[in-house]
Design a protein around this motif. Sequence first.
Motif, PDB file in Angstrom:
ATOM      1  N   SER A 175       0.809  -1.211   0.000  1.00 23.85           N
ATOM      2  CA  SER A 175       0.000   0.000   0.000  1.00 23.85           C
ATOM      3  C   SER A 175       0.843   1.262   0.000  1.00 23.85           C
ATOM      4  N   SER A 176       2.107   1.163   0.358  1.00 23.75           N
ATOM      5  CA  SER A 176       2.955   2.350   0.313  1.00 23.75           C
ATOM      6  C   SER A 176       3.821   2.418  -0.940  1.00 23.75           C
ATOM      7  N   THR A 177       4.092   1.295  -1.596  1.00 22.52           N
ATOM      8  CA  THR A 177       4.946   1.331  -2.789  1.00 22.52           C
ATOM      9  C   THR A 177       4.171   1.340  -4.101  1.00 22.52           C
ATOM     10  N   LEU A 178       2.969   0.787  -4.132  1.00 25.86           N
ATOM     11  CA  LEU A 178       2.203   0.765  -5.376  1.00 25.86           C
ATOM     12  C   LEU A 178       1.823   2.167  -5.869  1.00 25.86           C
ATOM     13  N   PRO A 179       1.454   3.119  -4.990  1.00 19.69           N
ATOM     14  CA  PRO A 179       1.168   4.456  -5.520  1.00 19.69           C
ATOM     15  C   PRO A 179       2.362   5.093  -6.225  1.00 19.69           C
ATOM     16  N   MET A 180       3.552   4.863  -5.705  1.00 18.66           N
ATOM     17  CA  MET A 180       4.743   5.425  -6.358  1.00 18.66           C
ATOM     18  C   MET A 180       4.970   4.776  -7.717  1.00 18.66           C
ATOM     19  N   ALA A 181       4.750   3.476  -7.801  1.00 20.25           N
ATOM     20  CA  ALA A 181       4.901   2.784  -9.085  1.00 20.25           C
ATOM     21  C   ALA A 181       3.872   3.282 -10.086  1.00 20.25           C
ATOM     22  N   ALA A 182       2.641   3.550  -9.632  1.00 24.32           N
ATOM     23  CA  ALA A 182       1.599   4.055 -10.530  1.00 24.32           C
ATOM     24  C   ALA A 182       1.936   5.448 -11.038  1.00 24.32           C
ATOM     25  N   ILE A 183       2.510   6.277 -10.188  1.00 19.30           N
ATOM     26  CA  ILE A 183       2.877   7.629 -10.612  1.00 19.30           C
ATOM     27  C   ILE A 183       4.012   7.587 -11.623  1.00 19.30           C
ATOM     28  N   PHE A 184       5.038   6.785 -11.359  1.00 20.45           N
ATOM     29  CA  PHE A 184       6.190   6.752 -12.256  1.00 20.45           C
ATOM     30  C   PHE A 184       5.860   6.130 -13.601  1.00 20.45           C
ATOM     31  N   MET A 185       5.031   5.089 -13.603  1.00 19.29           N
ATOM     32  CA  MET A 185       4.746   4.390 -14.850  1.00 19.29           C
ATOM     33  C   MET A 185       3.471   4.889 -15.518  1.00 19.29           C
ATOM     34  N   ARG A 186       2.704   5.750 -14.847  1.00 20.05           N
ATOM     35  CA  ARG A 186       1.446   6.274 -15.375  1.00 20.05           C
ATOM     36  C   ARG A 186       0.521   5.143 -15.809  1.00 20.05           C
ATOM     37  N   ASN A 187       0.431   4.121 -14.986  1.00 20.89           N
ATOM     38  CA  ASN A 187      -0.357   2.939 -15.284  1.00 20.89           C
ATOM     39  C   ASN A 187      -1.626   2.973 -14.434  1.00 20.89           C
ATOM     40  N   LYS A 188      -2.786   2.994 -15.086  1.00 15.04           N
ATOM     41  CA  LYS A 188      -4.057   3.094 -14.372  1.00 15.04           C
ATOM     42  C   LYS A 188      -4.364   1.833 -13.559  1.00 15.04           C
ATOM     43  N   ALA A 237      -5.015  -0.803  -8.255  1.00 13.59           N
ATOM     44  CA  ALA A 237      -4.532  -1.808  -7.292  1.00 13.59           C
ATOM     45  C   ALA A 237      -3.995  -1.129  -6.032  1.00 13.59           C
ATOM     46  N   ALA A 238      -3.354   0.025  -6.200  1.00 11.49           N
ATOM     47  CA  ALA A 238      -2.850   0.768  -5.041  1.00 11.49           C
ATOM     48  C   ALA A 238      -3.995   1.221  -4.150  1.00 11.49           C
ATOM     49  N   VAL A 239      -5.090   1.674  -4.755  1.00 16.98           N
ATOM     50  CA  VAL A 239      -6.254   2.098  -3.961  1.00 16.98           C
ATOM     51  C   VAL A 239      -6.831   0.911  -3.198  1.00 16.98           C
ATOM     52  N   VAL A 240      -6.981  -0.211  -3.870  1.00 17.58           N
ATOM     53  CA  VAL A 240      -7.562  -1.391  -3.216  1.00 17.58           C
ATOM     54  C   VAL A 240      -6.680  -1.869  -2.061  1.00 17.58           C
ATOM     55  N   PHE A 241      -5.371  -1.971  -2.285  1.00 21.95           N
ATOM     56  CA  PHE A 241      -4.476  -2.450  -1.230  1.00 21.95           C
ATOM     57  C   PHE A 241      -4.394  -1.473  -0.060  1.00 21.95           C
ATOM     58  N   SER A 242      -4.400  -0.176  -0.346  1.00 26.11           N
ATOM     59  CA  SER A 242      -4.289   0.784   0.752  1.00 26.11           C
ATOM     60  C   SER A 242      -5.566   0.817   1.588  1.00 26.11           C
ATOM     61  N   VAL A 243      -6.737   0.728   0.950  1.00 25.14           N
ATOM     62  CA  VAL A 243      -7.982   0.681   1.721  1.00 25.14           C
ATOM     63  C   VAL A 243      -8.038  -0.607   2.539  1.00 25.14           C
ATOM     64  N   VAL A 287      -4.058   5.781   1.956  1.00 21.99           N
ATOM     65  CA  VAL A 287      -5.235   5.872   1.088  1.00 21.99           C
ATOM     66  C   VAL A 287      -5.194   7.171   0.299  1.00 21.99           C
ATOM     67  N   GLY A 288      -4.852   8.260   0.949  1.00 19.99           N
ATOM     68  CA  GLY A 288      -4.734   9.548   0.250  1.00 19.99           C
ATOM     69  C   GLY A 288      -3.652   9.528  -0.814  1.00 19.99           C
ATOM     70  N   MET A 289      -2.543   8.891  -0.508  1.00 16.00           N
ATOM     71  CA  MET A 289      -1.452   8.792  -1.482  1.00 16.00           C
ATOM     72  C   MET A 289      -1.873   7.962  -2.687  1.00 16.00           C
ATOM     73  N   SER A 290      -2.611   6.887  -2.456  1.00 14.00           N
ATOM     74  CA  SER A 290      -3.045   6.058  -3.584  1.00 14.00           C
ATOM     75  C   SER A 290      -4.097   6.772  -4.420  1.00 14.00           C
ATOM     76  N   LEU A 291      -4.980   7.545  -3.791  1.00 12.18           N
ATOM     77  CA  LEU A 291      -5.948   8.323  -4.562  1.00 12.18           C
ATOM     78  C   LEU A 291      -5.252   9.408  -5.386  1.00 12.18           C
ATOM     79  N   MET A 292      -4.213  10.005  -4.821  1.00  9.67           N
ATOM     80  CA  MET A 292      -3.460  10.996  -5.574  1.00  9.67           C
ATOM     81  C   MET A 292      -2.741  10.350  -6.758  1.00  9.67           C
ATOM     82  N   SER A 293      -2.217   9.145  -6.574  1.00  9.47           N
ATOM     83  CA  SER A 293      -1.555   8.472  -7.688  1.00  9.47           C
ATOM     84  C   SER A 293      -2.557   8.110  -8.777  1.00  9.47           C
ATOM     85  N   LEU A 294      -3.767   7.755  -8.398  1.00  8.28           N
ATOM     86  CA  LEU A 294      -4.812   7.476  -9.385  1.00  8.28           C
ATOM     87  C   LEU A 294      -5.187   8.747 -10.140  1.00  8.28           C
TER      88      LEU A 294
END
Length: 117
Positions: free
Chosen positions: A35-48, A53-59, A81-88
């Motif tokens: 839940s802490s590393t997936l948002p960073m991966a989503a931001i760097f790779m711009r992968n929806k 998945a980051a939102v689901v794991f963090s919630v 959760v806020g970080m994953s929503l921001m990455s989304l």
Amino acid sequence: MASRKEKDMRRPELIVPYQEPAAKGEGGDFGSTLSSTLPMAAIFMRNKYIGWAAVVFSVQSWLGESEESQKSSGTPGYFSVGMSLMSLMVTYLPLFLPQQPNLQRGSATGAAAPAPA
């Protein structure tokens, strides 16, 4: 020869018996790590998909927090959760703010257009 009549300085009432330390249970929480590393991966790779998945794991990790894990964790669950929503939001940003087309003439791979005389 030295005599063995020297005074023994050890006192039996000060002896502390050895006690094995208690086991800490699991070495780490894998869900919290995701839940802490997936948002960073989503931001760097711009992968929806990674963003969702980051939102689901963090919630999931936020809802599964116990009081013991809240004390030992450095970041609270709602922060992940806020970080994953921001990455989304970052992954969907190009839909709302499209990039401007490149106005330069010619391309990096081809020859430039001829200049007028």
